[in-house]
Structure formats: structure tokens, C-alpha cells
Design a protein around this motif. Sequence first.
Motif, short mmCIF file in Angstrom:
data_model
loop_
_atom_site.label_atom_id
_atom_site.label_comp_id
_atom_site.label_asym_id
_atom_site.label_seq_id
_atom_site.Cartn_x
_atom_site.Cartn_y
_atom_site.Cartn_z
N THR A 102 48.55 32.50 33.22
CA THR A 102 47.60 31.39 33.31
C THR A 102 47.68 30.78 34.70
N VAL A 103 46.52 30.52 35.28
CA VAL A 103 46.44 29.79 36.54
C VAL A 103 46.05 28.35 36.22
N TYR A 104 46.87 27.43 36.69
CA TYR A 104 46.59 26.01 36.57
C TYR A 104 46.23 25.51 37.95
N GLY A 118 44.53 36.04 34.04
CA GLY A 118 44.08 35.54 32.74
C GLY A 118 43.45 34.17 32.80
N ARG A 119 43.81 33.37 31.87
CA ARG A 119 43.24 32.04 31.64
C ARG A 119 43.34 31.14 32.88
N PRO A 125 32.29 36.26 34.54
CA PRO A 125 31.75 35.90 33.22
C PRO A 125 32.75 35.99 32.07
N SER A 126 33.74 36.86 32.18
CA SER A 126 34.69 37.02 31.08
C SER A 126 35.88 36.08 31.16
N ALA A 127 35.93 35.24 32.18
CA ALA A 127 37.09 34.35 32.36
C ALA A 127 37.22 33.36 31.22
N GLU A 128 38.47 33.17 30.78
CA GLU A 128 38.77 32.13 29.81
C GLU A 128 39.11 30.87 30.61
N VAL A 129 38.29 29.84 30.49
CA VAL A 129 38.39 28.66 31.34
C VAL A 129 38.46 27.40 30.50
N ALA A 135 36.37 34.85 42.56
CA ALA A 135 36.23 36.30 42.76
C ALA A 135 37.60 36.96 42.90
N ALA A 136 38.49 36.36 43.67
CA ALA A 136 39.84 36.91 43.83
C ALA A 136 40.54 36.96 42.48
N HIS A 137 40.41 35.91 41.69
CA HIS A 137 40.99 35.84 40.35
C HIS A 137 40.49 37.02 39.50
N GLY A 138 39.17 37.20 39.52
CA GLY A 138 38.57 38.29 38.74
C GLY A 138 38.99 39.66 39.22
N TRP A 139 39.02 39.86 40.54
CA TRP A 139 39.36 41.17 41.09
C TRP A 139 40.78 41.60 40.75
N VAL A 140 41.73 40.67 40.72
CA VAL A 140 43.11 41.05 40.41
C VAL A 140 43.42 40.97 38.91
#
Length: 157
Positions: A76-78, A97-98, A132-136, A89-94
Amino acid sequence: MNSTDRQHLRRCVDLAREALEAGDEPFGSLLVDPQGQVRFEDRNRVAGGDATRHPEFAIARWAAEHLSVEERAHSTVYTSGEHCPMCAAAHGWVGLGRIVYASSSEQLGGWLGEWQVAPAPIAPLPIQTIVPSAEVEGPVEEFADEIRELHRRLYGK
């Protein structure tokens, strides 16, 4: 959203304050593994002239180098502020998760408008527009006033 999430967000806000006190923009972030261990934390470091030195971007780079694909997906990234499009984008590319954030890009944009501060040079798109698939989860209202005050101090308003 639970007490552990709030505890991690509190650390992010503290990192944002550290960033502001060091002459940077007030943003701070953590990467927490599935066992609840903080694996990496950072604050904004753009004052040196590199506008890409966002803590969320640093987390993505660190995770790509140090965690397996599975570990990244379950971490999880807080963060004190919602990811900008570059960081999302960086979050998605690597494959992180949440994401849990204390204040939103929409809130920040409203504050900047209220203070007549020019907007950032990129569009403040929601994370899920980029990934689009990110849990936020966010924003978390209990941190809004404190984060607003950090940004107010940044702009001298």
C-alpha cells in the motif's frame, strides 16, 4: 479506512511538513508491505530544480528495484496528497497495490484557486483516470485543514 491507515497518513503529513521546512513542496509518502512494515518513505525534493522528485515517484522506483511483482501488488502507498499523473503512471507501471491519500488533487486545486496561485503545468487528473484498476481511498477529511495550512504557508497566503 482504519486506525492503521490513519497512523500511516499521519506520518505522511509529518513528512510533508518536513519537506516544507526544508524548502520543498509539502508532500510525503510511505510504502507499506502486506505485513504492515514501512519499507520506504520519502518527502518531496523538488526545490533543487528537478520537478520529478516526488515521493510517490521515488516509491515506484524503489519498489521496482527491491520488491517482487507479488510484493508490489500487495503493498500500500500512503501519501499526503493524491498522486499527480506522472506518479500515478509510475505506480501503475510498476504494479503497486492500494493507494490511500489524505488530500485530493481537487482539494489542492480549489485551495490554489482561492489563493490565486497558478495551477501546475499538468492536468490534475484523478489517479483512476491514469490507472483505471487502482484501488484508491481518499481524501480523508480529518487531515484537510492541516494539509491546507501547509500549502498556504508554501505560497505565503
